[in-house]
Design an enzyme around this catalytic site. Structure first.
Site, short mmCIF file in Angstrom:
data_model
loop_
_atom_site.label_atom_id
_atom_site.label_comp_id
_atom_site.label_asym_id
_atom_site.label_seq_id
_atom_site.Cartn_x
_atom_site.Cartn_y
_atom_site.Cartn_z
N HIS A 227 -2.52 -1.44 -0.23
CA HIS A 227 -1.74 -0.71 -0.82
C HIS A 227 -2.07 0.15 -2.15
O HIS A 227 -1.47 1.01 -2.44
CB HIS A 227 -0.40 -1.48 -0.80
CG HIS A 227 -0.16 -2.29 -2.24
ND1 HIS A 227 -0.47 -3.60 -2.17
CD2 HIS A 227 0.31 -2.11 -3.24
CE1 HIS A 227 -0.07 -4.14 -3.27
NE2 HIS A 227 0.30 -3.04 -4.26
N ASP B 72 -4.19 -7.50 2.73
CA ASP B 72 -4.04 -6.30 1.81
C ASP B 72 -5.02 -5.89 1.00
O ASP B 72 -5.33 -6.35 -0.23
CB ASP B 72 -2.75 -6.69 1.12
CG ASP B 72 -2.24 -5.62 0.44
OD1 ASP B 72 -3.02 -4.53 0.14
OD2 ASP B 72 -1.07 -5.41 -0.02
N SER C 6 -1.66 -6.02 -8.68
CA SER C 6 -2.15 -5.89 -7.48
C SER C 6 -3.53 -5.63 -7.46
O SER C 6 -4.19 -4.88 -8.29
CB SER C 6 -1.43 -4.79 -6.78
OG SER C 6 -0.25 -5.43 -6.11
#
Ligand code: ARG
Ligand code: ASP
Length: 770
Positions: free
Chosen positions: A89, A225, A658
């Site tokens: 992402h 991810d 992230s």
């Protein structure tokens, strides 16, 4: 029943324990202060490294493997050839940019089979931290003389420029100086920013985004991810603009990847660039968020998502157009709900009030304190009162008015109108018009006017009906009064007459502007409305909002000083501000609800279970993954017949973390952070060790997907894979220093011998711990 007084006593006792015995796992710590503040606690938790191994200015350390990825995520070096690991992402924008109908990398995935196939990404950067420094004294020099906050700020800005310049003179480095603890302290980060960052690999979205919005912010999770990039450097291994002649960057350190996996209670550390937290808010501030802001923003977004859902279900074209928008609207929407739930469950407001009572008692016990802090809490109250009506107005402008794409888009024409009104040279006007024209194609590709018109009716209706009428922009109030809060008539008027709902309309309008027509934009009904709302914001909301926030910043600065003086044995960490931090904790399960325990890891089995659920589009998987599962073809990456996918641990993280590496006790990579659990999203405001977990993709799942699923084993060959008993496998980098390869210079040998001694000692200590 417990009497109130006893209850208050217990609460106070509990709180003071909670405060003085630094809570485990909470905090985002400054790398250069680890030795002083955290090293011994980290080692007690099982870490076998020293603070110097994590952050050092004298030798290569873990920090040399960490980058800020594009300024919004984190990435880590995982090979000697500059291979960078981050989230899917985080790389999504780049993957999307390289995608077309014929080469749909989002859907099918992308794997460069050799370096010539790696794809450049103009504008994307990767920033290392060269070193950091406490520059509080230099930055605050001369501020004692400042009479106002504005004056103080002006002096600070000037000092920052001087200090930053001096630190980077004659180098290609940059300097980032930020306030910490509301401007009580300042730290400088000297940075090295690389600009040639190429896309190397990305799994299909059905792996990289598996679970989609359904699973977002949730545990148990099964998302792969991750994506892979590579940093390229110019001559001398230094940053350079893109060039086909650039070479893969040779990092000072890359993280070895552990194949041994994780167990409950294993030490974990997250090293990255957390964006923003607010851990020291007063109860007034949290009450505003909890009772006013979050509910309003959630309600507006629920309304907006309902409209989008309906139209996306009815049309495939709209579904594709609005997929990314829907995801980003839903991301914060879901987070705010988790945040409120978590604040309620942890009784955060009451705990803050108790802390404030303690603080008041502490002040009142001493005359000097009274002098310094006597007015503080009253001032807080006064300023938060002054925000009454302001915060909610701002929320509705940001979420409701600007939730209408047409209004936000029209606002983008304000600069053009300004140029026209101020009779700027036609060339300047044309340049702005050209800019808007270039942006139009991209904007309209993902725009559906009928959907947006429905959003308009719904959100403007909320805006009018929910707010006190005196808080409304004139245009909204008048229109609402005319039709009793029903905005459908206004909507059909505006959407039928405006030029701003189609690319052709915009092109025509801009052509008219370029031809010297001065009133076409001013007369456009969508522009008129947007203008009225923005004017209202500029004159009625922003001045108070800014003034009060300046006051609050000063109050919080004083409050922080007071809290730290009161709780002298508590270790304080500064709020996240997009600078490099270390969080540490351990692998552990949690109980989201009474009688329910969530295990700390998930496996491929769970993907199959989810994929078997009929009708959930977010749970559709590639056939190849199913085949590998059926054959249990996991290579060296599986364990006990299982293929691990994701795990949770108690590390304090937030947006921006992230892509951060999750590192084990030995400094090896065990996973990549990508999210938090829903119960734990409150950690931006208060950390509840019971409930807060960060979610990571297991490094072994990443390797399995790269090697077994994608057939890109050449990438795995670049990496350094290790097991706990490292025999037969490449050594952990930090230990490499201890076991030098054959051809070393005399100087290198001496250095290596020294390091070997140190490593031996460490290994011995480690063995004793085991
Ligand atoms: N919740 C993650 C983080 O804030 C983003 C995850 C992206 N994936 C998604 N399905 N929206 O920001
Ligand atoms: N998903 C977040 C990010 O993109 C991480 C978090 O908020 O926990 O940075």
């Amino acid at each position: 029943m417990i009497s109130k007084r006893i209850f208050a006593f217990i609460a106070a006792a509990w709180l003071s324990i909670g405060i003085s015995a630094a809570r485990p796992d909470e905090g985002m710590w400054l790398p250069m202060l680890l030795k002083q503040l955290n090293e011994s606690e980290m080692q007690k938790k099982g870490m076998k490294l020293s603070a110097e191994d994590i952050y050092s200015v004298n030798q290569s350390s873990l920090k040399d493997a960490i980058v800020s990825f594009g300024g919004f995520c984190t990435g880590e070096m995982i090979s000697p050839e500059g291979l960078l690991l981050t989230n899917h992402h985080c790389g999504y924008g780049q993957i999307q940019q390289h995608s077309s109908v014929e080469n749909d990398y989002l859907t099918k995935g992308f794997w460069a089979m050799d370096k010539s196939q790696e794809l450049p990404n103009p504008g994307l950067t990767a920033t290392f931290i060269v070193r950091m420094e406490d520059v509080t004294k230099q930055i605050l020099a001369g501020t004692d003389a400042a009479k106002t906050e504005a004056e103080r700020e002006a002096i600070i800005q000037k000092n920052m420029a001087t200090v930053g310049k001096a630190a980077t003179a004659g180098t290609h480095y940059g300097a980032v100086i930020r306030p910490f603890f509301y401007g009580n302290e300042y730290y400088m980060y000297v940075t090295e920013t690389f600009k040639d960052i190429r896309l190397v690999g990305a799994p299909p979205s059905s792996i990289g985004k598996f679970g989609g919005d359904t699973d977002n912010w949730m545990w148990p999770r099964h998302t792969g991810d991750f994506s892979l990039f590579r940093i390229y450097a110019g001559p001398n291994n230094e940053p350079a603009e893109y060039s086909p002649n650039n070479k893969p960057y040779k990092p000072k350190h890359h993280l070895p990847i552990s194949l041994s996996g994780i167990k409950q209670n294993d030490f974990t550390m997250v090293f990255g660039f957390p964006g923003r937290t607010n851990e020291y808010l007063t109860s007034d501030a949290i009450e505003e968020i909890y009772n006013v802001s979050n509910p309003a923003k959630i309600k507006i977004r629920t309304t907006r998502l309902n409209v989008l859902d309906k139209d996306m279900k009815a049309s495939d074209a709209v579904r594709i157009q609005y997929a990314a928008k829907h995801a980003s609207i839903a991301n914060a929407w879901k987070k705010w709900q988790g945040e409120n739930r978590g604040l309620r469950k942890a009784n955060t407001i009451e705990k803050k009030k108790e802390l404030e009572r303690q603080f008041a008692n502490w002040i009142n016990a001493d005359a000097a304190r009274k002098q310094q802090y006597g007015n503080l809490m009253a001032e807080f109250e006064k300023n938060y009162k002054a925000l009454d009506g302001i915060t909610i107005s701002r929320d509705y402008i940001m979420e409701a008015a600007n939730g209408v794409e047409l209004i936000r888009y029209a606002s983008g024409f304000a600069k053009l109108q300004q140029l026209i009104e101020s009779k700027a040279p036609q060339a300047e006007i044309n340049a702005e018009a050209d800019k808007l024209e270039r942006a139009a194609a991209g904007y309209f590709k993902d725009y559906n006017a009928p959907t947006d018109q429905k959003v308009f009716v719904a959100l403007m209706g909320l805006y009018y009906n929910d707010l006190d009428k005196k808080l409304l922009p004139a245009a909204v109030r008048t229109a609402g009064e005319k039709n009793k809060g029903d905005f459908s008539k206004l909507a059909s008027d505006i959407y039928s007459k405006t030029s701003l709902t189609s690319e052709a309309g915009v092109k025509k309008l801009l052509a008219d502007v370029k031809a010297g027509k001065t009133n076409v934009l001013a007369k456009d009904p969508a522009f008129e409305l947007a203008n009225n709302i923005n004017e209202h914001y500029r004159t009625q909301v922003l001045p108070t909002y800014t003034a009060v926030n300046d006051n609050l910043n000063l109050l919080y600065r004083t409050y922080m000083t007071g809290l730290r003086a009161m709780q002298q044995d508590k270790k304080f960490y500064p709020d996240a501000n997009s600078t490099l931090r270390v969080a540490y904790g351990k692998v552990e399960p949690y109980e989201p609800l009474d009688g329910v325990t969530y295990n700390y890891y998930t496996t491929l089995e769970g993907i199959m279970e989810k994929a078997a659920m009929p009708g959930v589009e977010d749970y559709v998987i590639p056939e190849k993954l199913r085949e590998l599962y059926e054959k249990k073809d996991y290579g060296p990456y599986g364990m006990n017949g299982e293929m691990p996918v994701a795990f949770i641990s108690s590390n304090h993280t937030t947006g921006g973390n992230s892509g951060s590496p999750v590192i084990n006790a030995n400094g090896q990579l065990i996973g990549t952070n990508f999210d938090r659990n829903w119960e734990g999203t409150m950690s931006d405001i208060a950390y509840n060790p019971d409930q807060v977990r960060n979610i990571s993709v297991d490094a072994r799942y990443m390797l399995f997907i790269v090697d077994k699923f994608a057939g890109a084993g050449h990438l795995v060959k670049e990496m350094t894979l290790v097991t706990d008993d490292t025999s037969g496998l490449p050594q952990v980098d930090s230990r490499k220093k201890a076991e030098p390869a054959k051809e070393l210079s005399e100087k290198e040998k001496r250095k290596a011998e020294k390091a070997a001694k140190k490593a031996k000692k460490k290994a011995k200590e480690a063995a004793e711990v085991n």
